[in-house]
Design a protein around this motif. Structure first.
Motif, PDB file in Angstrom:
ATOM      1  N   LEU A 184       4.233   0.117   2.759  1.00  0.00           N
ATOM      2  CA  LEU A 184       3.388   1.154   2.167  1.00  0.00           C
ATOM      3  C   LEU A 184       2.937   0.833   0.753  1.00  0.00           C
ATOM      4  O   LEU A 184       2.036   1.485   0.223  1.00  0.00           O
ATOM      5  N   GLY A 185       3.572  -0.132   0.116  1.00  0.00           N
ATOM      6  CA  GLY A 185       3.224  -0.455  -1.257  1.00  0.00           C
ATOM      7  C   GLY A 185       4.003  -1.658  -1.739  1.00  0.00           C
ATOM      8  O   GLY A 185       4.705  -2.311  -0.968  1.00  0.00           O
ATOM      9  N   THR A 186       3.882  -1.936  -3.033  1.00  0.00           N
ATOM     10  CA  THR A 186       4.573  -3.065  -3.641  1.00  0.00           C
ATOM     11  C   THR A 186       5.193  -2.618  -4.958  1.00  0.00           C
ATOM     12  O   THR A 186       4.966  -1.502  -5.431  1.00  0.00           O
ATOM     13  N   LEU A 187       5.954  -3.506  -5.558  1.00  0.00           N
ATOM     14  CA  LEU A 187       6.488  -3.262  -6.890  1.00  0.00           C
ATOM     15  C   LEU A 187       5.354  -3.497  -7.890  1.00  0.00           C
ATOM     16  O   LEU A 187       4.805  -4.588  -7.951  1.00  0.00           O
ATOM     17  N   PRO A 188       4.988  -2.477  -8.681  1.00  0.00           N
ATOM     18  CA  PRO A 188       3.851  -2.641  -9.598  1.00  0.00           C
ATOM     19  C   PRO A 188       4.094  -3.741 -10.627  1.00  0.00           C
ATOM     20  O   PRO A 188       5.230  -4.026 -11.008  1.00  0.00           O
ATOM     21  N   ASP A 189       3.024  -4.368 -11.088  1.00  0.00           N
ATOM     22  CA  ASP A 189       3.120  -5.389 -12.130  1.00  0.00           C
ATOM     23  C   ASP A 189       3.771  -4.800 -13.381  1.00  0.00           C
ATOM     24  O   ASP A 189       3.431  -3.693 -13.813  1.00  0.00           O
TER      25      ASP A 189
END
Length: 265
Positions: A184-189
């Motif tokens: 559903l998503g990723t770890l944000p920068d």
């Protein structure tokens, strides 16, 4: 701590060992079972008298337990030992400690009571136990370490939060394997690696069984997924690191009464 779920007022506080990691309640509500990750003690609380009425030492770092469907035994993951304690509740005693994958964390009972599932936080799999024989069956292999799990109401599927994944895996219980991964998503920068690789934590099925709600710790969100097509249909911004939440039984209307907590366990 007992809280009124309507007013959110604290009703009472019951003194137990420090460092309780999860609890379980008897079907009649008369007993509350807790285990301390600090002292390793398993305790029985009389809910009417607000006092500890029994205790037995378990060992190193007990975590979130589950009760068998008949209410006779508790299965307690021992994260510090990579074992699962089987505790007879009356009379109170430790029956055995079953072998486990590394870092057993959260335990769940199948809706029909035929299986106990325990996620292995520091390994790649779910421990499967037959409570009728108190034996360990072949594990369910996962890609990453296992965090909270939610069985479907019919017991056919497990929805599984994994370390280092914003999303969840779907396990077909009959096949004893993961059949789908939903990202559903990723770890944000710029965001550091969350505590103990916890990108996703608690999961809950909606009362009608049509949606899966989950805590996205990496992005400080509650995410809502429609299970018919595994599509995300809503996001709710929360405070930092949403960790646990529950749905109030019997609530009317959709998405009106949802509760969350923040924590590090």
């Amino acid at each position: 701590v007992e809280v009124d779920p309507v007013t959110f007022n604290v009703i009472r506080r019951i003194k137990v060992d420090r460092g309780v990691h999860g609890l379980a309640i008897s079907a009649d509500g008369a007993k509350v079972y807790v285990a301390s990750q600090k002292t390793g003690m398993f305790q029985i609380v009389d809910a009417k008298r607000s006092t500890v009425v029994g205790q037995v030492p378990l060992g190193s770092d007990p975590n979130q337990m589950t009760l068998t469907k008949d209410g006779r035994f508790a299965y307690v993951p021992m994260r510090g030992e990579s074992k699962i304690a089987v505790v007879q509740l009356d009379p109170l005693r430790v029956i055995t400690k079953l072998p486990s994958l590394r870092g057993p964390h959260d335990a769940y009972t199948a809706p029909d009571g035929s299986r106990i599932f325990v996620g292995a936080q520091y390994d790649t799999g779910i421990v499967v136990i037959d409570p009728a024989t108190q034996t360990v069956l072949p594990p369910i292999v996962t890609e990453f370490g296992v965090r909270p799990i939610r069985p479907s109401a019919d017991g056919k599927f497990l929805y599984v939060a994994l370390s280092s994944l914003v999303g969840f895996a779907v396990v077909d219980v009959a096949q004893n394997k993961v059949v789908r991964k939903v990202t559903l998503g990723t770890l944000p920068d710029g965001v550091p690696q969350p505590y103990k690789d916890t990108w996703t934590h608690d999961l809950a099925l909606s009362l009608d069984g049509r949606e899966l709600w989950l805590c996205d710790d990496a992005n400080d969100l509650l995410r809502v997924v429609r299970l018919s097509d595994m599509k995300e249909v809503s996001q709710i911004k929360t405070g930092h690191f949403p960790h646990w939440f529950a749905m109030r039984p019997g609530s009317r209307g959709r998405r009106k009464r949802r509760f969350r907590s923040r924590g590090t366990g």
